[in-house]
Scaffold this motif. Sequence first.
Motif, short mmCIF file in Angstrom:
data_model
loop_
_atom_site.label_atom_id
_atom_site.label_comp_id
_atom_site.label_asym_id
_atom_site.label_seq_id
_atom_site.Cartn_x
_atom_site.Cartn_y
_atom_site.Cartn_z
N MET A 139 40.59 33.99 51.99
CA MET A 139 39.73 35.04 52.07
C MET A 139 38.23 34.86 51.50
O MET A 139 38.39 34.75 50.23
CB MET A 139 40.07 36.70 51.78
CG MET A 139 39.19 37.50 52.52
SD MET A 139 39.93 39.20 52.01
CE MET A 139 41.33 39.31 53.32
N SER A 140 37.13 34.66 52.10
CA SER A 140 36.01 34.10 51.24
C SER A 140 35.40 35.33 50.58
O SER A 140 35.58 36.63 51.05
CB SER A 140 35.04 33.94 52.29
OG SER A 140 33.68 33.49 51.92
N ILE A 141 34.99 35.25 49.37
CA ILE A 141 34.41 36.40 48.55
C ILE A 141 32.89 36.44 49.34
O ILE A 141 32.37 37.48 48.70
CB ILE A 141 34.35 35.97 47.04
CG1 ILE A 141 33.45 34.66 46.99
CG2 ILE A 141 35.73 35.83 46.58
CD1 ILE A 141 33.18 34.59 45.28
N ALA A 176 31.51 45.19 46.33
CA ALA A 176 31.70 44.24 45.06
C ALA A 176 30.69 43.27 44.88
O ALA A 176 30.33 42.79 44.00
CB ALA A 176 33.24 43.56 45.37
N LEU A 177 30.19 42.60 46.04
CA LEU A 177 29.17 41.74 46.14
C LEU A 177 27.78 42.12 45.68
O LEU A 177 27.16 41.56 45.09
CB LEU A 177 28.78 41.09 47.79
CG LEU A 177 29.78 39.70 48.03
CD1 LEU A 177 29.28 39.35 49.23
CD2 LEU A 177 29.69 38.62 46.93
N ASN A 178 27.62 43.40 46.29
CA ASN A 178 26.48 44.20 45.73
C ASN A 178 26.36 44.26 44.38
O ASN A 178 25.40 44.21 43.37
CB ASN A 178 26.24 45.53 46.48
CG ASN A 178 25.08 46.13 46.35
OD1 ASN A 178 24.01 45.56 46.61
ND2 ASN A 178 24.76 47.53 46.02
N SER A 179 27.56 44.71 43.52
CA SER A 179 27.76 44.83 42.21
C SER A 179 27.50 43.16 41.47
O SER A 179 26.74 43.17 40.31
CB SER A 179 29.36 45.03 41.74
OG SER A 179 29.14 46.50 42.28
N SER A 180 28.03 42.33 41.99
CA SER A 180 27.84 40.84 41.75
C SER A 180 26.46 40.70 41.65
O SER A 180 25.97 39.83 40.73
CB SER A 180 28.43 39.83 42.76
OG SER A 180 29.80 40.24 42.83
N MET A 181 25.70 40.85 42.89
CA MET A 181 24.36 40.50 42.76
C MET A 181 23.51 41.42 41.68
O MET A 181 22.55 40.87 40.90
CB MET A 181 23.61 40.99 44.11
CG MET A 181 22.18 41.14 44.22
SD MET A 181 21.79 42.76 44.21
CE MET A 181 22.32 43.44 45.94
#
Length: 410
Positions: A1-3, A143-148
């Motif tokens: 599953m792609s992150i 989660a990606l928003n938090s990563s960014m």
Amino acid sequence: MSIFRSLRHYNYRLFFTGQAISLIGTWMQRVAISWLVYRLTGSAFLLGLITFLSLIPSLVLAPYAGSYVDRHNKYKILVITQIILMLQAGALALMIWFKVYDMFWIAALSLVQGLVNAFDVTARQSLMVNLIDDKEDLPNAIALNSSMFNAARLIGPALAGVILSTLGEDICFLINFVSFIAVLGCMVMMKLKLTAHQKSKENIWIDLKKGYDYLKSSPDLASMVLMMAASSLLVIPFTTLLPVFAKDIFNGNATTFGWFESAAGFGAFFGAIYMATLKASQNLQKIVMMSGILLAISVVALAISPSLVLALICTGLAALGLMAQTSSINTYLQTHADDVMRGRTLSYYIMAYQGVLPIGSLLMGYLAHLFGTQTVVAFEGVAGLLIVAAFVYNENRRNQLKNRFSLFGN
């Protein structure tokens, strides 16, 4: 599953791109304002006061903002708030360019930022679900928003440290002003299909009370919000005191402060990547507990660190725990709250996080002035362990009651 699976959605991809650029400027401004205040005053208390002013409106306005966002077009609210924040950054740049080192106006502009952010953050969080076509990708998008956000926290302070040492605070504010062009441009290109809002005929304060009643009747959501509030009051304010570690405890300069902020961004970035790899069925309560323990132990270790390198490592680990804790609470609330109550539920999360944090920052800044920074930061770490223990006790007790009632039902 792609992150990175959420980036296949056109609107989210634009949102992600614009915010990634703008947040680098935002973090540069945060570092510049903290350094400017401490450079001019040398006061840990005033450092806490400026943070207090920039965040306290979220405590007062967040529930109202949640009700307002649920009634109006989230996209339009977000565009307006971004424009105002752009102007606020421009005003700071002009003020420092002309060497108007007036703490009153710095404090006033910080307060303006806080007032606007109360609506901006609520609208941005509530809009997230509308940017994703496949709702299965929503946890990944959060989660990606938090990563960014934390990648920007890594890059922004590092750039700010260099620019503060060479060009000055005003250039950091100017870069933040220019960065808003990216986010506004991306928002203009979005193709959103927002459902028309049927505005409630009831008074907005009645809607606000409904949000409180909904949270009160949902103990799983309420316990998450309460843990966030306790951490914001007693643990997370350690971040406000990082300039003191950089300048006084380790005898550094603006570049050293940039290292601390970048170390925090580095740890938080890895925490966000970890969150992005999680499956939708992951036990978020367990992650909240484990990340809270990591945060607390790392904060205690930071307080007693004998060297700069060790202090930077502890800062990174604390930020990793903080990132995982806040992201998992946010994800849990977004995925478990009813659609009609999402804005109001998230507004209480924002109130617990950004609203309570300034009170904690002001309190810890004052206590650091009285008892010393390292003593107070050690206390924050111990408080973090007690908060996790209380959360675990509450969850176990709630599960026991639930099992008991299910047995009676059978």
